[in-house]
Enzyme design. Structure first.
Site, PDB file in Angstrom:
ATOM      1  N   LYS A 211     -28.942 -73.175 -28.167  1.00 57.03           N
ATOM      2  CA  LYS A 211     -30.308 -73.281 -27.657  1.00 57.03           C
ATOM      3  C   LYS A 211     -31.326 -72.713 -28.636  1.00 57.03           C
ATOM      4  CE  LYS A 211     -29.322 -70.932 -23.976  1.00 57.03           C
ATOM      5  NZ  LYS A 211     -27.903 -70.653 -24.227  1.00 57.03           N
TER       6      LYS A 211
ATOM      7  N   ARG B 144     -33.040 -68.594 -15.109  1.00 53.62           N
ATOM      8  CA  ARG B 144     -31.584 -68.463 -15.094  1.00 53.62           C
ATOM      9  C   ARG B 144     -31.008 -68.398 -13.693  1.00 53.62           C
ATOM     10  NH1 ARG B 144     -29.626 -64.494 -20.001  1.00 53.62           N
ATOM     11  NH2 ARG B 144     -30.199 -65.933 -21.648  1.00 53.62           N
TER      12      ARG B 144
ATOM     13  N   ARG C 107     -20.907 -65.377 -34.585  1.00 55.54           N
ATOM     14  CA  ARG C 107     -22.280 -64.870 -34.627  1.00 55.54           C
ATOM     15  C   ARG C 107     -22.291 -63.347 -34.557  1.00 55.54           C
ATOM     16  NH1 ARG C 107     -26.504 -66.506 -29.994  1.00 55.54           N
ATOM     17  NH2 ARG C 107     -25.437 -64.847 -28.862  1.00 55.54           N
TER      18      ARG C 107
ATOM     19  N   ARG D 277     -24.111 -58.246 -33.723  1.00 51.64           N
ATOM     20  CA  ARG D 277     -24.576 -58.143 -32.334  1.00 51.64           C
ATOM     21  C   ARG D 277     -23.516 -57.465 -31.480  1.00 51.64           C
ATOM     22  NH1 ARG D 277     -27.883 -63.403 -30.556  1.00 51.64           N
ATOM     23  NH2 ARG D 277     -27.483 -62.398 -28.579  1.00 51.64           N
TER      24      ARG D 277
ATOM     25  N   ARG E 219     -20.158 -63.421 -19.770  1.00 45.54           N
ATOM     26  CA  ARG E 219     -21.445 -64.126 -19.779  1.00 45.54           C
ATOM     27  C   ARG E 219     -21.262 -65.596 -19.410  1.00 45.54           C
ATOM     28  NH1 ARG E 219     -23.540 -62.876 -25.511  1.00 45.54           N
ATOM     29  NH2 ARG E 219     -25.121 -64.410 -25.006  1.00 45.54           N
TER      30      ARG E 219
END
Length: 190
Positions: free
Chosen positions: A13, A88, A127, A133, A144
């Site tokens: 996204k 969401r 990522r 992260r 998630r």
């Protein structure tokens, strides 16, 4: 254009939002980016948001709704926007409906990027390694995905019922996905 881009974590996204924003000259508004900025600055919102983000949970609606309302009121969003990461939940859909109604505008389309679950996990693990992260451990990633499937996936039906949904295959090269998105959005504009 007033758009929402949806899809599970890791669907691309954020990557696609930049291109969409440039193509249609609208701001890409990412709640994740706003949360991360607040976390890195140590703001009260950031401290509260970090607790939820580190656990892989959604930041509470009360915090998120106020943040989005303020952002949509900024001048650069007057003629359009692309929301990434909001709404969401079904409650957030209602909240966004109220914001748009108060502004006298409506959504043009809701894009949903679809990607294979295992591909999503691999993307997010990569990522996490490249971006450092801490919120992207494999356990948190899978949690998630579960949270997305439970809380956000039902929004797809809501927007499909309104005739706003555009589903785009998010697998493959970034440029190929971008072309599929452009085809859908050009169709919306026409």
């Amino acid at each position: 254009m007033r758009l929402i881009i949806m899809g599970p974590p890791g669907a691309g996204k954020g990557t696609q939002a930049a291109g969409i924003a440039a193509r249609y000259q609208i701001p890409a508004i990412s709640t994740g980016d706003i949360f991360r900025a607040n976390v890195s600055q140590g703001t009260p919102l950031g401290v509260e948001a970090k607790r939820y983000m580190d656990a892989g949970d959604y930041v509470p609606d009360s915090v998120t709704n106020n943040m989005v309302r303020d952002r949509l009121a900024e001048a650069d969003a007057a003629d359009g926007f692309l929301l990434d990461g909001y709404p969401r939940t079904l409650a957030q859909v209602d909240e966004l409906d109220g914001m748009l109604q108060a502004a006298g505008v409506s959504l043009d389309a809701v894009l949903v990027l679809t990607v294979d679950d295992e591909e999503l996990v691999q993307r997010l693990v990569r990522r996490a390694q490249t971006d450092g992260r801490t919120d992207d451990t494999e356990d948190v990633i899978r949690h998630r995905q579960d949270v997305y499937n439970e809380q956000t996936a039902p929004l797809i039906k809501v927007y499909a019922d309104r005739g706003l949904l555009r589903t785009v295959d998010g697998m493959g090269e970034v440029d190929d996905v971008a072309k599929r998105i452009a085809t859908e959005l050009d169709d919306v504009r026409a």
